[in-house]
Design a protein around this motif. Structure first.
Motif, PDB file in Angstrom:
ATOM      1  N   PRO A   1      -1.615  -8.772 -44.760  1.00 29.71           N
ATOM      2  CA  PRO A   1      -1.185  -7.398 -44.546  1.00 29.71           C
ATOM      3  C   PRO A   1      -0.937  -6.653 -45.852  1.00 29.71           C
ATOM      4  N   ALA A   2      -0.564  -7.362 -46.902  1.00 33.17           N
ATOM      5  CA  ALA A   2      -0.257  -6.712 -48.164  1.00 33.17           C
ATOM      6  C   ALA A   2      -1.519  -6.303 -48.926  1.00 33.17           C
ATOM      7  N   SER A   3      -2.683  -6.744 -48.498  1.00 33.09           N
ATOM      8  CA  SER A   3      -3.893  -6.468 -49.264  1.00 33.09           C
ATOM      9  C   SER A   3      -4.619  -5.196 -48.832  1.00 33.09           C
ATOM     10  N   ALA A   4      -4.197  -4.584 -47.742  1.00 35.49           N
ATOM     11  CA  ALA A   4      -4.900  -3.407 -47.231  1.00 35.49           C
ATOM     12  C   ALA A   4      -4.234  -2.128 -47.730  1.00 35.49           C
ATOM     13  N   HIS A   5      -5.005  -1.292 -48.409  1.00 35.75           N
ATOM     14  CA  HIS A   5      -4.499  -0.009 -48.902  1.00 35.75           C
ATOM     15  C   HIS A   5      -4.557   1.030 -47.792  1.00 35.75           C
ATOM     16  N   ASN A   6      -3.665   2.017 -47.878  1.00 39.12           N
ATOM     17  CA  ASN A   6      -3.763   3.163 -46.974  1.00 39.12           C
ATOM     18  C   ASN A   6      -5.083   3.875 -47.239  1.00 39.12           C
TER      19      ASN A   6
ATOM     20  N   VAL B   1      -2.216  15.557 -47.118  1.00 40.47           N
ATOM     21  CA  VAL B   1      -3.061  14.387 -46.940  1.00 40.47           C
ATOM     22  C   VAL B   1      -2.319  13.457 -45.984  1.00 40.47           C
ATOM     23  N   THR B   2      -3.013  12.974 -44.953  1.00 40.00           N
ATOM     24  CA  THR B   2      -2.430  12.030 -44.002  1.00 40.00           C
ATOM     25  C   THR B   2      -3.238  10.744 -44.052  1.00 40.00           C
ATOM     26  N   THR B   3      -2.534   9.614 -44.107  1.00 41.07           N
ATOM     27  CA  THR B   3      -3.192   8.311 -44.169  1.00 41.07           C
ATOM     28  C   THR B   3      -2.949   7.533 -42.884  1.00 41.07           C
ATOM     29  N   ASN B   4      -3.529   6.358 -42.812  1.00 46.74           N
ATOM     30  CA  ASN B   4      -3.448   5.520 -41.618  1.00 46.74           C
ATOM     31  C   ASN B   4      -2.105   4.829 -41.436  1.00 46.74           C
ATOM     32  N   GLU B   5      -1.285   4.723 -42.477  1.00 46.04           N
ATOM     33  CA  GLU B   5       0.000   4.045 -42.398  1.00 46.04           C
ATOM     34  C   GLU B   5       1.072   4.858 -43.103  1.00 46.04           C
TER      35      GLU B   5
ATOM     36  N   SER C   1       0.527   3.561 -51.549  1.00 43.34           N
ATOM     37  CA  SER C   1       0.163   2.953 -50.284  1.00 43.34           C
ATOM     38  C   SER C   1       1.285   2.044 -49.775  1.00 43.34           C
ATOM     39  N   ALA C   2       1.270   1.737 -48.496  1.00 41.22           N
ATOM     40  CA  ALA C   2       2.283   0.868 -47.895  1.00 41.22           C
ATOM     41  C   ALA C   2       2.338  -0.503 -48.576  1.00 41.22           C
TER      42      ALA C   2
END
Length: 189
Positions: free
Chosen positions: A17-22, A44-48, A104-105
């Protein structure tokens, strides 16, 4: 050998889970759009949800420039869940570029750009551009008509904090995996 496989799988499962950027899911204005009214804000809106450890938007930026390199907007960053926004303004009709940067998250900095065209209606309010990026509560330096500057997305010292935290998490995961490996090896002996 089975314990090593399990330990490796656990470490990878925890790290995945820590490897995926918004990533960008929406923006105002939209990429390659033509707008005729100044939007309430550039956003700007992201996925997380976004990671704002400081609570003051450090490490986040949206900068809008025209083809002359003049800056628009108020520079006051607001972050709500997965959206980062700044107050908006635009100058003369033409091509504009919105550069954005966010944390990013997973703690990594992500950035991009959105190009759009400004075709104001006859009653649209326009603003003069600034030679420097505006800062919240202050103003950018007004630009003489012939001035041009290259757009720059500002970084922030608080990004170092995010990187330290990410490194600490990685170190804990590696130490946990090593401990699990050593403890399973001792049981066999």
């Amino acid at each position: 050998m089975g314990a090593l496989t399990v330990a490796t799988a656990l470490v990878l499962a925890m790290a995945a889970p820590a490897s995926a950027h918004n990533y960008l899911v929406a923006s105002t204005p939209e990429e390659n759009s033509t707008i005729t009214e100044v939007p309430e804000s550039f956003s700007v809106t992201t996925n997380e949800a976004l990671l704002d450890l400081s609570g003051d938007g450090s490490g986040f930026a949206i900068e809008v420039t025209d083809t002359e390199g003049l800056y628009y907007g108020d520079g006051c960053v607001s972050i709500v869940d997965s959206t980062v926004a700044v107050g908006s303004s635009l100058g003369d009709a033409g091509e504009y570029r919105m550069l954005w940067q966010l944390v990013s998250a997973d703690g990594h900095t992500v950035s991009g750009e959105v190009d759009f065209t400004w075709a104001p209606s006859t009653d649209a309010v326009t603003s003069p551009g600034a030679a420097t990026a505006p800062d919240c509560g202050g103003e950018g330096i007004a630009a003489p008509p012939e001035a041009t500057t290259a757009p720059v997305v500002r970084g922030d010292a608080n990004l170092a904090d995010v990187l330290w935290i990410g490194g600490a998490i990685a170190a804990v995961l590696v130490a946990g995996a090593a401990t699990l490996f050593v403890s399973t090896r001792r049981r066999k002996d």
